[in-house]
Every structure is written in C-alpha cells, then in structure tokens.
Design a protein around this motif. Sequence first.
Motif, PDB file in Angstrom:
ATOM      1  N   THR A   7      -2.605   7.409  -3.196  1.00 57.24           N
ATOM      2  CA  THR A   7      -2.450   6.937  -1.905  1.00 57.24           C
ATOM      3  C   THR A   7      -3.754   6.054  -1.686  1.00 57.24           C
ATOM      4  N   ASP A   8      -3.246   5.101  -0.889  1.00 53.19           N
ATOM      5  CA  ASP A   8      -4.279   3.897  -0.372  1.00 53.19           C
ATOM      6  C   ASP A   8      -4.777   4.327   0.879  1.00 53.19           C
ATOM      7  N   LEU A   9      -4.157   4.871   1.865  1.00 56.58           N
ATOM      8  CA  LEU A   9      -4.603   4.974   3.236  1.00 56.58           C
ATOM      9  C   LEU A   9      -3.876   6.331   3.962  1.00 56.58           C
ATOM     10  N   ILE A  10      -4.686   7.055   4.321  1.00 62.17           N
ATOM     11  CA  ILE A  10      -4.182   8.182   5.436  1.00 62.17           C
ATOM     12  C   ILE A  10      -4.503   7.761   6.777  1.00 62.17           C
ATOM     13  N   ILE A  11      -3.425   7.678   7.783  1.00 62.62           N
ATOM     14  CA  ILE A  11      -3.436   7.477   9.019  1.00 62.62           C
ATOM     15  C   ILE A  11      -3.127   8.944   9.812  1.00 62.62           C
ATOM     16  N   ASP A  61       7.701   4.047  15.451  1.00 63.53           N
ATOM     17  CA  ASP A  61       7.412   2.540  15.587  1.00 63.53           C
ATOM     18  C   ASP A  61       6.428   1.828  14.420  1.00 63.53           C
ATOM     19  N   VAL A  62       5.517   2.392  14.361  1.00 65.70           N
ATOM     20  CA  VAL A  62       4.499   1.976  13.451  1.00 65.70           C
ATOM     21  C   VAL A  62       4.898   2.248  12.045  1.00 65.70           C
ATOM     22  N   ALA A  63       5.297   3.562  11.704  1.00 65.97           N
ATOM     23  CA  ALA A  63       5.889   3.728  10.460  1.00 65.97           C
ATOM     24  C   ALA A  63       7.089   2.623   9.996  1.00 65.97           C
ATOM     25  N   VAL A  64       7.907   2.546  10.896  1.00 65.62           N
ATOM     26  CA  VAL A  64       9.013   1.789  10.489  1.00 65.62           C
ATOM     27  C   VAL A  64       8.785   0.185  10.184  1.00 65.62           C
ATOM     28  N   ALA A  65       7.550  -0.288  10.882  1.00 65.07           N
ATOM     29  CA  ALA A  65       7.043  -1.592  10.912  1.00 65.07           C
ATOM     30  C   ALA A  65       6.519  -1.697   9.542  1.00 65.07           C
ATOM     31  N   LEU A  66       5.860  -0.776   9.142  1.00 59.24           N
ATOM     32  CA  LEU A  66       5.023  -0.860   7.809  1.00 59.24           C
ATOM     33  C   LEU A  66       5.940  -0.795   6.746  1.00 59.24           C
ATOM     34  N   SER A  67       7.058   0.109   6.798  1.00 57.21           N
ATOM     35  CA  SER A  67       7.948   0.172   5.886  1.00 57.21           C
ATOM     36  C   SER A  67       8.728  -1.142   5.717  1.00 57.21           C
ATOM     37  N   LYS A  68       8.996  -1.974   6.873  1.00 59.46           N
ATOM     38  CA  LYS A  68       9.581  -3.282   6.774  1.00 59.46           C
ATOM     39  C   LYS A  68       8.703  -4.114   6.013  1.00 59.46           C
ATOM     40  N   MET A  84       0.681  -1.173  -0.017  1.00 61.10           N
ATOM     41  CA  MET A  84      -0.007   0.140  -0.164  1.00 61.10           C
ATOM     42  C   MET A  84       0.861   1.369   0.087  1.00 61.10           C
ATOM     43  N   ASN A  85       0.324   2.298  -0.664  1.00 60.84           N
ATOM     44  CA  ASN A  85       0.825   3.761  -0.465  1.00 60.84           C
ATOM     45  C   ASN A  85       0.273   4.281   0.791  1.00 60.84           C
ATOM     46  N   ILE A  86       0.879   4.406   1.930  1.00 65.30           N
ATOM     47  CA  ILE A  86       0.228   5.283   3.275  1.00 65.30           C
ATOM     48  C   ILE A  86       0.786   6.437   3.422  1.00 65.30           C
ATOM     49  N   GLY A  93       7.067  -3.840   3.431  1.00 67.24           N
ATOM     50  CA  GLY A  93       6.999  -3.464   2.101  1.00 67.24           C
ATOM     51  C   GLY A  93       6.209  -2.544   1.589  1.00 67.24           C
ATOM     52  N   HIS A  94       5.369  -1.821   2.572  1.00 65.55           N
ATOM     53  CA  HIS A  94       4.346  -0.486   2.277  1.00 65.55           C
ATOM     54  C   HIS A  94       5.490   0.439   1.853  1.00 65.55           C
ATOM     55  N   ARG A  95       4.761   1.472   1.300  1.00 68.57           N
ATOM     56  CA  ARG A  95       5.463   2.765   0.804  1.00 68.57           C
ATOM     57  C   ARG A  95       4.907   3.593   1.815  1.00 68.57           C
ATOM     58  N   VAL A  96       5.735   4.113   2.610  1.00 68.55           N
ATOM     59  CA  VAL A  96       5.165   5.113   3.693  1.00 68.55           C
ATOM     60  C   VAL A  96       5.931   6.317   3.575  1.00 68.55           C
ATOM     61  N   LYS A  97       4.917   7.550   3.462  1.00 67.84           N
ATOM     62  CA  LYS A  97       5.389   8.980   3.585  1.00 67.84           C
ATOM     63  C   LYS A  97       4.627   9.385   4.924  1.00 67.84           C
ATOM     64  N   ILE A  98       5.302  10.572   5.614  1.00 64.17           N
ATOM     65  CA  ILE A  98       4.746  11.237   6.836  1.00 64.17           C
ATOM     66  C   ILE A  98       4.931  12.871   6.402  1.00 64.17           C
ATOM     67  N   ALA A  99       3.883  13.295   6.962  1.00 64.01           N
ATOM     68  CA  ALA A  99       3.841  14.766   6.882  1.00 64.01           C
ATOM     69  C   ALA A  99       3.788  15.141   8.133  1.00 64.01           C
ATOM     70  N   THR A 100       4.975  16.166   8.805  1.00 64.34           N
ATOM     71  CA  THR A 100       4.990  16.305  10.131  1.00 64.34           C
ATOM     72  C   THR A 100       5.300  17.732  10.264  1.00 64.34           C
ATOM     73  N   SER A 101       5.653  18.058  11.439  1.00 68.35           N
ATOM     74  CA  SER A 101       6.259  19.280  11.794  1.00 68.35           C
ATOM     75  C   SER A 101       7.598  19.381  11.790  1.00 68.35           C
ATOM     76  N   ARG A 102       8.203  20.482  11.428  1.00 69.44           N
ATOM     77  CA  ARG A 102       9.646  20.681  11.291  1.00 69.44           C
ATOM     78  C   ARG A 102      10.380  21.115  12.684  1.00 69.44           C
ATOM     79  N   HIS A 103       9.387  21.118  13.607  1.00 69.26           N
ATOM     80  CA  HIS A 103       9.786  21.881  15.107  1.00 69.26           C
ATOM     81  C   HIS A 103       9.603  20.538  16.144  1.00 69.26           C
ATOM     82  N   ASN A 104      10.651  20.868  16.852  1.00 64.22           N
ATOM     83  CA  ASN A 104      10.688  19.947  18.336  1.00 64.22           C
ATOM     84  C   ASN A 104       9.311  20.248  18.980  1.00 64.22           C
ATOM     85  N   TYR A 105       8.694  19.136  19.557  1.00 61.57           N
ATOM     86  CA  TYR A 105       7.566  19.309  20.142  1.00 61.57           C
ATOM     87  C   TYR A 105       7.760  20.384  21.408  1.00 61.57           C
ATOM     88  N   GLU A 106       8.896  20.028  22.144  1.00 63.27           N
ATOM     89  CA  GLU A 106       8.934  20.598  23.386  1.00 63.27           C
ATOM     90  C   GLU A 106       9.571  21.971  23.220  1.00 63.27           C
TER      91      GLU A 106
END
Length: 408
Positions: free
Chosen positions: A101-105, A23-30, A1-3, A32-45
Amino acid sequence: MNILIISQTFWPDTVATSQAITDVAVALSKRGHRVKIATSRHNYEDPKIKYPGRELFEGIKVIRLKHTDLGKRSLFIRMIDFLSFNFVIFFWLIFHTSSKTDLIISQTSPPLMPVFGIFIARIKGIKFLYWTMDLQPELSVVSGLLGKKSIMAKLLQKMGDYVFHHADRIITLDGYMADHIFRRVGRREHISVVPIWPMTQQYYDGKREDNPFVRENGLAGRFVVMYAGNHSVVHPLTTLLDAASSLKEDDRFLFVHIGGGFRLKEVAERKEQQHLENIRILPFQPREKIHFSLGAADLQVVIMGEACVGLTHPNKIYGALYLGKPVLYIGPPESHVTDILRNCPGNIEVRHGESNLLVQKLLEFISLPEEERKAIGLRNRQFALEHFDTPTLIGRMVDEIEGVGLVD
C-alpha cells in the motif's frame, strides 16, 4: 499507486460524505490507481439496511465490515455503533494492510478512525492523507455533547493533534478551517484547501409543475422553503422552526425537510405539538434524483451553528447554487457561506434568533416578481459554474492525492 481509503460511508449510501468519497475513489480508479476501500456494511441513517460484504464498484475493491447496528435511538447508542466500527476497522487494518500500500486516505468521522489509520500507516511505512471535514473535539464541545475540560475532550484533542502533526497531507474544505488547524498545530505547508463540489451534475430546467418530485409530493402551488440533508446536532433549527410557526396560517408557505439526522426529531416534535401543517418531512432522496428534489424548492436553506465556523462545513450551499436556487442562510455573518453569498446578491441572510426578521424577509421575498426570484437563482448558478465546477474540484482533489505519492 495502491491506495487504501477508510471511511464509514461509501456508495450506495446517500449522505454527503459517502458521495464525496465515492467521487474521489472513482476518479482515482479512472486515473489508473488501484483503489481499495474499507467501510461499514450498514447504511448510515438506517443500520438495519446492509450492503454486500465484498463488491467491485467502478474498478474499486469494496470491503464492508460488520459491526453493531443498534440504530440512532439515542446518542449513547450511536456512540456504541461508532466505537464498534472504529475497533473493527482497527483490527482489519492490522491484519489486512499490505506493505504494498502506498497511501492511506481517511475522512474525519468517526473520530478514532483517522487515529487508528495513521497509527497503522506509521508502523508500516505508508503515507497518510487526512481529508478533514470537521474538527473534534471542538464540535462536540460547542454542541454541548462534551465539556471543554472533560477527560474525553482532552483525549480527543490529543488524538486529533497526533493525526494533524503526522499526516503527510491535510485536505480541508475552507480557509476558516485551515486557519483553525494552523492555530491548533501549525504545519501550514501541509494544509491544502479544496472546496467540496455539488453532489449532482444534473440540472432540472423544466416547468416546476412538471417536476416529478413536485407532482409526487403535492408541492404545486406552494412556496417551498427546503432544508435537505443531514439535520446535524451542531446546526440549530430553532430560528427556521419559529418562522414556520409564525407563518402557519399563511397557506402559501411550505417548509420541507428532507433527509435525516439528530435534529430531525425536533422538526417532527414541533410539527406535532403545534399542529404545523406547513411542515413536511421526507426521507433522503437517491443521488440520481437530487436535481428533482432540490429543484422543487423556491428557497434552499443553509444553516451554520453560531460557534461552528472553521469547525465544520455545510456543503448544502453548493447544490443550491448549482441548481439555480435562491438561498436562505441562517448563521454567523462571517463564514464560507457568507463569503460566497457576497458575490450573489438577492439571497436571504439572518442570524440565529432572528426569527421575526426571517419572517419579514420571507414575506418580502415571496412578494418579489417571479422573474426577479428566478434571476437570483440564475446568478447563483452562474457563480457555481465558474467557481465550483465538479470535474475541476474533483480533479484538484486527485492532484493533491497524487502529489502526496510523489513526495519522498
């Protein structure tokens, strides 16, 4: 899947949500899924800490988005940063979400993110999985941040209901939360429960005085009561701080607070105002060293806000159990934490406001023979190994995600 995953936090950020989604993204990649993540460029704290805008991590394509970085000086300023990230990710989703894209999480926080995510998913015919770690507006209401009948609370309720009604799968962390969602919107068949897992697979079993964290921070010879992680606004620290105040003349005890969060300033203020030398405040620790920092405790503290059962899920319990530490729980008598501790005798449980009882129990606990205290921790670890095995729970989470992709 493209996730595609949307989350405010991701590696190398150290907050629990970042570690879990990583952890979940790495497991999905391992798998065989194609994983992309859109996230913040800034540290949370510390928003002044910035990460690279584009990166490949463990086969995952990481896109980090710019937004305001005003910091955490007040709730109002934090809300500006949250809103900024929400709208930046919304426009990114509009222009960059591929029809392939097959799935958005999506995770839960900040509250508008899953709303925007499912809106784009429905427009573009993409399946949507909602990983629910807390519930809004309920948490904001019980913490006093929003009035129950306020316009904002009603708006958040409607937006949250929209996500729950239309998500292809809802993953939540405990049965109390699943029941609350069911009472709110129904759809029992779309809700799955997957507990969170310990955020470390390393285990320190050497002598306490040889623990590098103990040596670096001068903890040797003290009985360490540790609260580690996010000091959330919804989990009051008053009972713990009152106990520290009552025991300030007892040099055996040291109350160590590790991490950040809104309520950490309460700890600092109490320490300063009452000259509490038995309180120590330390920063978040790198994930690869958590087994040293948590392993330095004699008691690991887990706190649940009085009205928060089913609305949020403190995951500190899992790391404490896995590392073989006795647990001090402060909170209501019915929760996912007490469900666990009923199977692990010897740990400490008190309600909010029972600071005198807590002091009594701490004095009783420290008087136990060291071998008896160690036995409590070992029972905790055995229970964690049997019920909260990290690879097993991550595997269950990935199975749920793949299951959504198989449903037409």
